[in-house]
Design a protein around this motif. Structure first.
Motif, short mmCIF file in Angstrom:
data_model
loop_
_atom_site.label_atom_id
_atom_site.label_comp_id
_atom_site.label_asym_id
_atom_site.label_seq_id
_atom_site.Cartn_x
_atom_site.Cartn_y
_atom_site.Cartn_z
N GLU A 104 0.82 -1.20 0.00
CA GLU A 104 0.00 0.00 0.00
C GLU A 104 0.86 1.25 0.00
OE1 GLU A 104 -2.45 -0.29 3.45
OE2 GLU A 104 -3.96 -1.52 2.46
N LEU A 105 0.53 2.22 -0.86
CA LEU A 105 1.20 3.51 -0.84
C LEU A 105 0.48 4.47 0.09
CD1 LEU A 105 2.12 4.13 -4.60
CD2 LEU A 105 3.48 3.06 -2.80
N ILE A 106 -0.83 4.27 0.24
CA ILE A 106 -1.64 5.09 1.15
C ILE A 106 -2.40 4.15 2.06
CG2 ILE A 106 -3.45 6.82 1.32
CD1 ILE A 106 -2.78 7.75 -1.47
N SER A 107 -2.17 4.24 3.35
CA SER A 107 -2.83 3.34 4.30
C SER A 107 -4.07 3.97 4.93
CB SER A 107 -1.85 2.92 5.40
OG SER A 107 -1.32 4.06 6.07
N ASP A 108 -4.11 5.29 5.02
CA ASP A 108 -5.25 5.97 5.64
C ASP A 108 -6.44 5.97 4.68
OD1 ASP A 108 -6.81 8.81 6.00
OD2 ASP A 108 -6.15 7.96 7.93
N PRO A 109 -7.60 5.44 5.09
CA PRO A 109 -8.77 5.34 4.21
C PRO A 109 -9.24 6.69 3.67
CG PRO A 109 -9.07 3.98 6.16
CD PRO A 109 -7.85 4.81 6.40
N ASP A 110 -9.19 7.74 4.49
CA ASP A 110 -9.63 9.05 4.03
C ASP A 110 -8.68 9.62 2.98
OD1 ASP A 110 -11.83 9.00 5.72
OD2 ASP A 110 -10.78 10.01 7.36
N ASP A 111 -7.39 9.45 3.21
CA ASP A 111 -6.41 9.91 2.23
C ASP A 111 -6.55 9.15 0.92
OD1 ASP A 111 -5.41 11.71 4.06
OD2 ASP A 111 -3.69 10.46 4.65
N LEU A 112 -6.80 7.84 1.04
CA LEU A 112 -6.98 7.02 -0.15
C LEU A 112 -8.21 7.48 -0.94
CD1 LEU A 112 -6.21 4.60 -1.90
CD2 LEU A 112 -7.55 3.14 -0.37
N ALA A 113 -9.30 7.75 -0.23
CA ALA A 113 -10.53 8.20 -0.89
C ALA A 113 -10.31 9.52 -1.62
CB ALA A 113 -11.66 8.33 0.12
N ARG A 114 -9.57 10.43 -0.99
CA ARG A 114 -9.30 11.72 -1.62
C ARG A 114 -8.44 11.56 -2.87
NH1 ARG A 114 -9.45 13.72 3.81
NH2 ARG A 114 -7.27 13.11 4.18
N GLN A 115 -7.43 10.69 -2.78
CA GLN A 115 -6.55 10.47 -3.93
C GLN A 115 -7.32 9.81 -5.07
OE1 GLN A 115 -3.22 11.50 -4.12
NE2 GLN A 115 -3.49 11.01 -6.29
N GLU A 116 -8.18 8.86 -4.74
CA GLU A 116 -8.97 8.19 -5.77
C GLU A 116 -9.91 9.18 -6.46
OE1 GLU A 116 -10.80 4.98 -3.65
OE2 GLU A 116 -9.23 3.55 -4.23
N ALA A 117 -10.54 10.06 -5.67
CA ALA A 117 -11.44 11.05 -6.24
C ALA A 117 -10.68 12.00 -7.17
CB ALA A 117 -12.13 11.84 -5.13
N PHE A 118 -9.49 12.41 -6.73
CA PHE A 118 -8.66 13.28 -7.56
C PHE A 118 -8.27 12.57 -8.86
CE2 PHE A 118 -4.37 14.57 -8.88
CZ PHE A 118 -4.58 15.92 -9.13
N ASN A 119 -7.91 11.29 -8.74
CA ASN A 119 -7.48 10.54 -9.92
C ASN A 119 -8.61 10.32 -10.91
OD1 ASN A 119 -4.98 10.47 -8.75
ND2 ASN A 119 -4.84 8.26 -8.61
N VAL A 120 -9.84 10.19 -10.41
CA VAL A 120 -11.00 10.06 -11.32
C VAL A 120 -11.09 11.27 -12.22
CG1 VAL A 120 -13.52 10.09 -11.42
CG2 VAL A 120 -12.37 8.51 -9.88
N LEU A 121 -10.95 12.46 -11.62
CA LEU A 121 -11.01 13.69 -12.40
C LEU A 121 -9.81 13.79 -13.35
CD1 LEU A 121 -12.11 16.19 -9.60
CD2 LEU A 121 -13.54 15.09 -11.34
N ARG A 122 -8.65 13.39 -12.86
CA ARG A 122 -7.44 13.46 -13.69
C ARG A 122 -7.55 12.51 -14.87
NH1 ARG A 122 -1.73 12.86 -10.86
NH2 ARG A 122 -2.67 10.94 -10.09
N GLN A 123 -8.07 11.32 -14.63
CA GLN A 123 -8.17 10.36 -15.72
C GLN A 123 -9.15 10.85 -16.79
OE1 GLN A 123 -10.26 6.53 -15.41
NE2 GLN A 123 -8.35 5.51 -15.98
N PHE A 124 -10.27 11.44 -16.35
CA PHE A 124 -11.23 11.94 -17.34
C PHE A 124 -10.64 13.10 -18.13
CE2 PHE A 124 -14.84 14.46 -18.84
CZ PHE A 124 -15.52 13.48 -19.55
N SER A 125 -9.90 13.97 -17.46
CA SER A 125 -9.23 15.07 -18.16
C SER A 125 -8.24 14.53 -19.18
CB SER A 125 -8.51 15.99 -17.17
OG SER A 125 -9.42 16.65 -16.32
N THR A 126 -7.58 13.44 -18.82
CA THR A 126 -6.64 12.79 -19.73
C THR A 126 -7.36 12.26 -20.96
OG1 THR A 126 -5.18 12.18 -17.90
CG2 THR A 126 -4.92 10.96 -19.96
#
Length: 220
Positions: A14-36
């Motif tokens: 795991e690169l991110i162990s904290d569930p809240d941090d993971l959720a935030r990163q996943e949400a950010f990545n969703v937007l980044r992937q769509f922009s891509t």
């Protein structure tokens, strides 16, 4: 009876162990992937560009956008075997992944003029899941790649904020059933994307209907 939830089973640090941090990163990545996806489509349909060719690097790029900061394998094919929980399908061994990915790209490129946007998008959606080339993010990457192919073949980024990938994320059961139907047909040596094409067609209609509704047509 509730349908089983498909999910990849692979061991990874795991690169991110904290569930809240993971959720935030996943949400950010969703937007980044769509922009891509949008950036790729807008680049591929430029008049000055050479005819579009689907390449393995496109899928790796989309996967990196979805898993960066979350997985140490972001933008890389899986190094070992993987299972799909809730599915009878067993993905091919890791050493065969690059070859199957190349075959996927060859199919799209060879059928580009012959097949419809929905057929090509459905094929990518199914085949990428069938190969399951990543330790995680296979579904996200397949949906992004399929949407990119759909838009590129049409020649523009589709309007609407309730996109096909968004609709699948809201309710994955029909999507899983369409994947299983295509898997079953392929077990008999047949490419049958009927269920997937029907699903994407209905979701495309819903996406465009939302644009119509948002426009206020019919109001005084």
């Amino acid at each position: 009876m509730t349908d089983p939830i498909r999910h990849s089973k692979a061991r990874e640090a795991e690169l991110i162990s904290d569930p809240d941090d993971l959720a935030r990163q996943e949400a950010f990545n969703v937007l980044r992937q769509f922009s891509t996806v949008v950036e790729m489509v807008e680049t591929f349909v430029l008049p000055a560009r050479q005819p579009f060719r689907f390449r393995p690097s496109h899928m790796l790029h989309l996967h990196r956008a979805a898993l960066e900061g979350i997985s140490s394998y972001a933008g890389n094919f899986r190094p070992s075997a993987i299972e799909i929980g809730g599915s009878k399908h067993q993905p091919p061994p890791a050493h065969m992944v690059p070859e199957f990915i190349e075959e996927l790209c060859d199919y799209v490129n060879e059928k580009w003029k012959e097949k419809s946007p929905l057929h090509l998008a459905s094929y990518v959606m199914w085949k990428l899941n069938w190969i399951h080339p990543f330790t995680d993010g296979n579904g996200r990457t397949s949906r992004a790649a399929a949407y990119m192919i759909l838009c590129t073949k049409l020649g523009y980024v589709l309007p609407g904020h309730r996109t096909i990938p968004d609709q699948i994320a809201e309710n994955k059961t029909p999507y899983y059933k369409a994947l299983e139907a295509a898997d079953l047909a392929w077990n008999n040596g047949v490419i049958d994307l009927t269920a997937m094409k029907a699903l994407l067609s209905s979701m495309l209609a819903e996406q465009l209907k939302a644009v119509h509704d948002d426009s206020g047509i019919g109001e005084d």
